[in-house]
Scaffold this motif. Sequence first.
Motif, PDB file in Angstrom:
ATOM      1  N   GLY A 290       0.656  -1.364  -0.044  1.00 53.56           N
ATOM      2  CA  GLY A 290       0.084  -0.003  -0.002  1.00 53.56           C
ATOM      3  C   GLY A 290       1.041   1.365  -0.056  1.00 53.56           C
ATOM      4  O   GLY A 290       0.086   2.279  -0.076  1.00 53.56           O
ATOM      5  N   LYS A 291       2.089   1.291   0.239  1.00 55.38           N
ATOM      6  CA  LYS A 291       2.969   2.357   0.182  1.00 55.38           C
ATOM      7  C   LYS A 291       3.311   2.890  -1.175  1.00 55.38           C
ATOM      8  O   LYS A 291       3.182   2.033  -2.314  1.00 55.38           O
ATOM      9  N   ARG A 292       3.552   4.303  -1.514  1.00 57.67           N
ATOM     10  CA  ARG A 292       3.861   4.568  -2.961  1.00 57.67           C
ATOM     11  C   ARG A 292       5.135   5.561  -2.806  1.00 57.67           C
ATOM     12  O   ARG A 292       5.439   6.209  -2.161  1.00 57.67           O
ATOM     13  N   ILE A 293       5.697   5.283  -4.011  1.00 63.30           N
ATOM     14  CA  ILE A 293       6.704   6.173  -4.447  1.00 63.30           C
ATOM     15  C   ILE A 293       6.238   7.272  -4.538  1.00 63.30           C
ATOM     16  O   ILE A 293       7.056   8.573  -4.455  1.00 63.30           O
ATOM     17  N   PHE A 294       5.315   7.738  -5.734  1.00 64.84           N
ATOM     18  CA  PHE A 294       4.954   8.947  -6.257  1.00 64.84           C
ATOM     19  C   PHE A 294       3.571   9.230  -5.470  1.00 64.84           C
ATOM     20  O   PHE A 294       2.740   8.069  -5.263  1.00 64.84           O
ATOM     21  N   HIS A 301       1.131  13.371 -13.134  1.00 66.37           N
ATOM     22  CA  HIS A 301       0.363  13.475 -12.149  1.00 66.37           C
ATOM     23  C   HIS A 301       0.820  13.870 -10.846  1.00 66.37           C
ATOM     24  O   HIS A 301       0.307  14.254 -10.034  1.00 66.37           O
ATOM     25  N   HIS A 302       1.872  13.233 -10.593  1.00 69.95           N
ATOM     26  CA  HIS A 302       2.896  13.421  -9.389  1.00 69.95           C
ATOM     27  C   HIS A 302       3.008  14.989  -9.240  1.00 69.95           C
ATOM     28  O   HIS A 302       2.972  15.496  -8.379  1.00 69.95           O
ATOM     29  N   PHE A 303       3.619  15.496 -10.438  1.00 71.19           N
ATOM     30  CA  PHE A 303       4.082  16.844 -10.231  1.00 71.19           C
ATOM     31  C   PHE A 303       2.658  17.768 -10.198  1.00 71.19           C
ATOM     32  O   PHE A 303       2.700  18.808  -9.473  1.00 71.19           O
ATOM     33  N   GLU A 304       1.677  17.359 -10.762  1.00 67.82           N
ATOM     34  CA  GLU A 304       0.159  17.866 -10.338  1.00 67.82           C
ATOM     35  C   GLU A 304      -0.048  18.081  -9.045  1.00 67.82           C
ATOM     36  O   GLU A 304      -0.554  18.946  -8.678  1.00 67.82           O
ATOM     37  N   LEU A 305      -0.001  16.969  -8.505  1.00 70.43           N
ATOM     38  CA  LEU A 305      -0.254  16.741  -6.949  1.00 70.43           C
ATOM     39  C   LEU A 305       0.590  17.543  -6.088  1.00 70.43           C
ATOM     40  O   LEU A 305       0.242  18.154  -4.889  1.00 70.43           O
ATOM     41  N   LEU A 306       1.884  18.142  -6.504  1.00 70.68           N
ATOM     42  CA  LEU A 306       2.796  18.804  -5.994  1.00 70.68           C
ATOM     43  C   LEU A 306       2.592  20.238  -6.199  1.00 70.68           C
ATOM     44  O   LEU A 306       3.011  21.114  -5.425  1.00 70.68           O
ATOM     45  N   GLY A 307       1.297  20.541  -6.934  1.00 69.33           N
ATOM     46  CA  GLY A 307       0.971  21.753  -7.290  1.00 69.33           C
ATOM     47  C   GLY A 307       1.491  22.525  -8.455  1.00 69.33           C
ATOM     48  O   GLY A 307       1.179  23.748  -8.563  1.00 69.33           O
TER      49      GLY A 307
END
Length: 334
Positions: A290-294, A301-307
């Motif tokens: 259940g853990k995630r790298i991104f 999408h990772h960059f998106e969630l970083l704002g």
Amino acid sequence: MQRMIWAVLIAFVASLAVGPILLPVLRRLKFGQNVYELAPKTHQKKQGTPTMGGWMICIVGVAVAAAMHQGGWRIQTDMMLAAILLSVGNLCVGFADDMTKIRRKNNKGLSEKQKLVFQIALGLAFAYYCFAHPHIGSSIIVPFLNVEWNLGWFYIPAAAFVIVATANSANLLDGLDGLLGSVSLVDFATFGLLALFAANAAQGEAQGNLLNVAVLCCAMAGACMGFLRFNTYPAHMIMGDTGSMFIGGAMVAVALMLRLPLLLVLICFCMLISSLSVILQRLYFKRTHGKRIFKSSPLHHHFELLGVPESKIVAMYTIVTVLLCLLSLLGVSG
């Protein structure tokens, strides 16, 4: 060179003309985007945006390239024809996936196994075509080293793997408004120049074949450029799996015909990292329960969630692509 420039210009203008015709048709048919439930919340406003706009890239790119094709259409050895067939074959897989999503009214299209069966069949057929082609064969060029590497019969499964991987990587990159279109525009322009370099070093039928491949690349670049008029943020039209699979198929077809599949690592780097981020995320998620790298995958999408705003991510990916494509040109021409 003039034929290549005209291909870009005509495809661009044709896309601008086709877009306003296709857009209301997609709306009338209710071909709207179904947003993935795990996508960033900002994507919910994209729900219902007309999808399958990739038909515009296909129709314009193929029509312009075919109209500007020089020489007879030799069914067994015509590289442009073979590239179009692989691209359209991949488009059909993407279209089936898009239609399944629309009918189910969710983001679950064809299963991975269903898509892979057709993609592998297409990949093996095209790989054998290249293997048996008198101007392609089983040797590939190693960039920067100016040497050739003969893979023998191993070429067929290796090339098929590259075909499937590239088509799916293009599909994964198509997650933000204007992202795949912008990156592909640069990629096709680069492949067009590489095809021109190869044609200048060839003779006879091989030279004509490679010049036609260069024209195809330029037509695709022009079609992508015109599509961005409707696809940049906020998008009025999304290319869907129909368009992303078509683009991936065209790109890998050209790379194999130029005997430069190794350059896909640089030219299609943004597509590659999209696939790698998804693979790493899945493996790590299963191994760690259940853990995630991104924060999310693919990586954009990772960059998106970083704002980071969508338009800034697209610009960043495009700049990286331009730099790596320039490096690719040095690796061949140098």
